[in-house]
Design a protein around this motif. Structure first.
Motif, PDB file in Angstrom:
ATOM      1  N   PRO A 137      -1.506   8.905  20.107  1.00 20.66           N
ATOM      2  CA  PRO A 137      -2.145   8.282  18.946  1.00 20.66           C
ATOM      3  C   PRO A 137      -1.121   7.645  18.015  1.00 20.66           C
ATOM      4  CG  PRO A 137      -2.986  10.500  19.310  1.00 20.66           C
ATOM      5  CD  PRO A 137      -1.826  10.320  20.227  1.00 20.66           C
ATOM      6  N   PHE A 138      -1.530   6.533  17.380  1.00 16.26           N
ATOM      7  CA  PHE A 138      -0.647   5.865  16.425  1.00 16.26           C
ATOM      8  C   PHE A 138      -1.485   5.197  15.352  1.00 16.26           C
ATOM      9  CE2 PHE A 138      -1.776   2.383  19.235  1.00 16.26           C
ATOM     10  CZ  PHE A 138      -1.921   1.308  18.361  1.00 16.26           C
ATOM     11  N   PHE A 139      -0.820   4.852  14.271  1.00 17.92           N
ATOM     12  CA  PHE A 139      -1.413   3.976  13.271  1.00 17.92           C
ATOM     13  C   PHE A 139      -0.305   3.146  12.646  1.00 17.92           C
ATOM     14  CE2 PHE A 139      -0.327   7.706  10.837  1.00 17.92           C
ATOM     15  CZ  PHE A 139       0.120   7.211   9.613  1.00 17.92           C
ATOM     16  N   ILE A 140      -0.689   2.006  12.120  1.00 17.56           N
ATOM     17  CA  ILE A 140       0.249   1.091  11.488  1.00 17.56           C
ATOM     18  C   ILE A 140      -0.264   0.803  10.088  1.00 17.56           C
ATOM     19  CG2 ILE A 140       1.300  -1.205  11.576  1.00 17.56           C
ATOM     20  CD1 ILE A 140       0.942  -1.059  14.671  1.00 17.56           C
ATOM     21  N   CYS A 141       0.634   0.899   9.108  1.00 19.80           N
ATOM     22  CA  CYS A 141       0.248   0.644   7.723  1.00 19.80           C
ATOM     23  C   CYS A 141       1.254  -0.279   7.053  1.00 19.80           C
ATOM     24  CB  CYS A 141       0.099   1.947   6.950  1.00 19.80           C
ATOM     25  SG  CYS A 141       1.574   2.937   6.905  1.00 19.80           S
ATOM     26  N   MET A 143      -6.144  -6.542  -0.723  1.00 18.13           N
ATOM     27  CA  MET A 143      -6.626  -5.837   0.460  1.00 18.13           C
ATOM     28  C   MET A 143      -5.815  -6.274   1.674  1.00 18.13           C
ATOM     29  SD  MET A 143     -10.446  -5.339   1.729  1.00 18.13           S
ATOM     30  CE  MET A 143     -10.756  -4.220   3.034  1.00 18.13           C
ATOM     31  N   ALA A 144      -5.452  -5.329   2.484  1.00 18.10           N
ATOM     32  CA  ALA A 144      -4.619  -5.589   3.653  1.00 18.10           C
ATOM     33  C   ALA A 144      -5.406  -6.285   4.759  1.00 18.10           C
ATOM     34  CB  ALA A 144      -4.054  -4.280   4.197  1.00 18.10           C
ATOM     35  N   VAL A 145      -4.694  -7.096   5.520  1.00 22.91           N
ATOM     36  CA  VAL A 145      -5.276  -7.732   6.696  1.00 22.91           C
ATOM     37  C   VAL A 145      -5.396  -6.664   7.776  1.00 22.91           C
ATOM     38  CG1 VAL A 145      -4.888  -9.444   8.503  1.00 22.91           C
ATOM     39  CG2 VAL A 145      -4.252  -9.957   6.142  1.00 22.91           C
ATOM     40  N   LYS A 146      -6.540  -6.560   8.403  1.00 25.89           N
ATOM     41  CA  LYS A 146      -6.737  -5.607   9.504  1.00 25.89           C
ATOM     42  C   LYS A 146      -6.476  -6.323  10.823  1.00 25.89           C
ATOM     43  CE  LYS A 146      -8.242  -2.400   6.703  1.00 25.89           C
ATOM     44  NZ  LYS A 146      -7.610  -1.168   6.434  1.00 25.89           N
ATOM     45  N   PHE A 147      -5.932  -5.586  11.781  1.00 31.61           N
ATOM     46  CA  PHE A 147      -5.609  -6.149  13.088  1.00 31.61           C
ATOM     47  C   PHE A 147      -6.430  -5.443  14.154  1.00 31.61           C
ATOM     48  CE2 PHE A 147      -1.964  -6.899  10.383  1.00 31.61           C
ATOM     49  CZ  PHE A 147      -1.667  -8.220  10.647  1.00 31.61           C
ATOM     50  N   ASN A 148      -6.634  -6.133  15.285  1.00 31.67           N
ATOM     51  CA  ASN A 148      -7.401  -5.572  16.390  1.00 31.67           C
ATOM     52  C   ASN A 148      -6.529  -5.000  17.497  1.00 31.67           C
ATOM     53  OD1 ASN A 148     -10.049  -6.217  15.388  1.00 31.67           O
ATOM     54  ND2 ASN A 148      -9.551  -8.354  15.804  1.00 31.67           N
ATOM     55  N   SER A 149      -5.248  -5.437  17.552  1.00 33.02           N
ATOM     56  CA  SER A 149      -4.357  -4.940  18.590  1.00 33.02           C
ATOM     57  C   SER A 149      -2.907  -5.070  18.130  1.00 33.02           C
ATOM     58  CB  SER A 149      -4.548  -5.724  19.894  1.00 33.02           C
ATOM     59  OG  SER A 149      -4.051  -7.038  19.741  1.00 33.02           O
ATOM     60  N   ARG A 180      15.547  12.842  -1.548  1.00 37.14           N
ATOM     61  CA  ARG A 180      15.204  12.280  -0.236  1.00 37.14           C
ATOM     62  C   ARG A 180      14.644  10.884  -0.422  1.00 37.14           C
ATOM     63  NH1 ARG A 180      12.705  17.382   3.072  1.00 37.14           N
ATOM     64  NH2 ARG A 180      14.318  18.831   2.403  1.00 37.14           N
ATOM     65  N   TRP A 181      14.687  10.126   0.668  1.00 43.86           N
ATOM     66  CA  TRP A 181      14.040   8.825   0.644  1.00 43.86           C
ATOM     67  C   TRP A 181      12.541   9.016   0.801  1.00 43.86           C
ATOM     68  CZ3 TRP A 181      18.762   7.761   3.691  1.00 43.86           C
ATOM     69  CH2 TRP A 181      19.656   6.941   2.987  1.00 43.86           C
ATOM     70  N   ALA A 182      11.789   8.197   0.091  1.00 38.15           N
ATOM     71  CA  ALA A 182      10.336   8.185   0.199  1.00 38.15           C
ATOM     72  C   ALA A 182       9.920   6.778   0.602  1.00 38.15           C
ATOM     73  CB  ALA A 182       9.694   8.571  -1.121  1.00 38.15           C
ATOM     74  N   VAL A 183       9.412   6.641   1.815  1.00 39.50           N
ATOM     75  CA  VAL A 183       8.895   5.362   2.292  1.00 39.50           C
ATOM     76  C   VAL A 183       7.474   5.248   1.748  1.00 39.50           C
ATOM     77  CG1 VAL A 183       8.301   3.997   4.319  1.00 39.50           C
ATOM     78  CG2 VAL A 183      10.301   5.506   4.373  1.00 39.50           C
ATOM     79  N   LYS A 184       7.239   4.226   0.926  1.00 33.97           N
ATOM     80  CA  LYS A 184       5.930   4.025   0.307  1.00 33.97           C
ATOM     81  C   LYS A 184       5.016   3.269   1.280  1.00 33.97           C
ATOM     82  CE  LYS A 184       7.753   2.071  -3.367  1.00 33.97           C
ATOM     83  NZ  LYS A 184       7.863   1.401  -4.686  1.00 33.97           N
ATOM     84  N   LEU A 185       3.825   3.819   1.479  1.00 33.49           N
ATOM     85  CA  LEU A 185       2.889   3.280   2.457  1.00 33.49           C
ATOM     86  C   LEU A 185       1.672   2.668   1.783  1.00 33.49           C
ATOM     87  CD1 LEU A 185       2.990   6.394   4.791  1.00 33.49           C
ATOM     88  CD2 LEU A 185       4.431   4.349   4.896  1.00 33.49           C
ATOM     89  N   GLY A 186       1.236   1.544   2.318  1.00 27.89           N
ATOM     90  CA  GLY A 186       0.033   0.895   1.850  1.00 27.89           C
ATOM     91  C   GLY A 186      -1.140   1.201   2.768  1.00 27.89           C
ATOM     92  N   GLU A 187      -2.069   0.273   2.832  1.00 28.27           N
ATOM     93  CA  GLU A 187      -3.275   0.469   3.643  1.00 28.27           C
ATOM     94  C   GLU A 187      -2.971   0.490   5.128  1.00 28.27           C
ATOM     95  OE1 GLU A 187      -6.835  -1.744   2.739  1.00 28.27           O
ATOM     96  OE2 GLU A 187      -5.939  -2.340   0.817  1.00 28.27           O
ATOM     97  N   ILE A 188      -3.751   1.250   5.853  1.00 29.41           N
ATOM     98  CA  ILE A 188      -3.667   1.280   7.321  1.00 29.41           C
ATOM     99  C   ILE A 188      -4.315   0.011   7.850  1.00 29.41           C
ATOM    100  CG2 ILE A 188      -4.427   2.471   9.408  1.00 29.41           C
ATOM    101  CD1 ILE A 188      -4.182   5.106   7.767  1.00 29.41           C
ATOM    102  N   VAL A 189      -3.602  -0.704   8.734  1.00 25.52           N
ATOM    103  CA  VAL A 189      -4.099  -1.974   9.260  1.00 25.52           C
ATOM    104  C   VAL A 189      -4.523  -1.893  10.725  1.00 25.52           C
ATOM    105  CG1 VAL A 189      -2.805  -3.327   7.582  1.00 25.52           C
ATOM    106  CG2 VAL A 189      -1.783  -2.839   9.818  1.00 25.52           C
ATOM    107  N   LEU A 190      -4.113  -0.809  11.408  1.00 29.96           N
ATOM    108  CA  LEU A 190      -4.490  -0.642  12.819  1.00 29.96           C
ATOM    109  C   LEU A 190      -4.320   0.809  13.213  1.00 29.96           C
ATOM    110  CD1 LEU A 190      -5.223  -2.035  15.570  1.00 29.96           C
ATOM    111  CD2 LEU A 190      -2.754  -2.198  15.989  1.00 29.96           C
TER     112      LEU A 190
END
Length: 119
Positions: free
Chosen positions: A73-77, A1-7, A104-114
């Motif tokens: 708006p943004f998100f980080i994963c 499980m990914a670490v979640k961040f607050n900022s 094409r390149w495929a950037v693999k994404l995990g869990e959203i952390v922020l």
């Protein structure tokens, strides 16, 4: 499980790959439905993904921003790697589609952390 961040300030020590997105792909990615970001195989993207010696650059996270303003708006994963794919034809729940036959390149994404600046 990914670490979640607050900022974002909590992420300053990490290497982050940045992308700007149009609204349609942003909307299916911020929910976690779309788990890959596809980019053309070009010198521009090669320089973003690879070092001059040909090794993959190290990234911990990927930041996606809708358009180009820091107030948008943004998100980080989690960054989970980079593959080369072809023949991708996907329709998402919003109706947004990704369709291509070439490589094409495929950037693999995990869990959203922020997430931030969402309305």
């Amino acid at each position: 499980m990914a670490v979640k961040f607050n900022s974002e300030s909590e992420l300053k020590q990490y290497k982050i790959l940045n992308f700007n997105l149009k609204l349609e792909p942003f909307n299916v990615m911020v929910t976690g439905e779309k788990k890959f970001e596809y980019r053309d195989i070009s010198d521009h993207w090669r320089s973003r993904f690879y070092n001059k010696d040909g090794s993959l650059k190290h990234f911990d996270y990927v930041k996606f921003t809708h358009a180009y303003s820091s107030k948008n708006p943004f998100f980080i994963c989690e960054f989970k790697g980079l593959d080369v794919v072809k023949n991708v034809h996907i329709k998402y729940s919003t109706g947004f589609e990704v369709n291509f036959d070439d490589e094409r390149w495929a950037v693999k994404l995990g869990e959203i952390v922020l997430k931030g600046n969402l309305k």
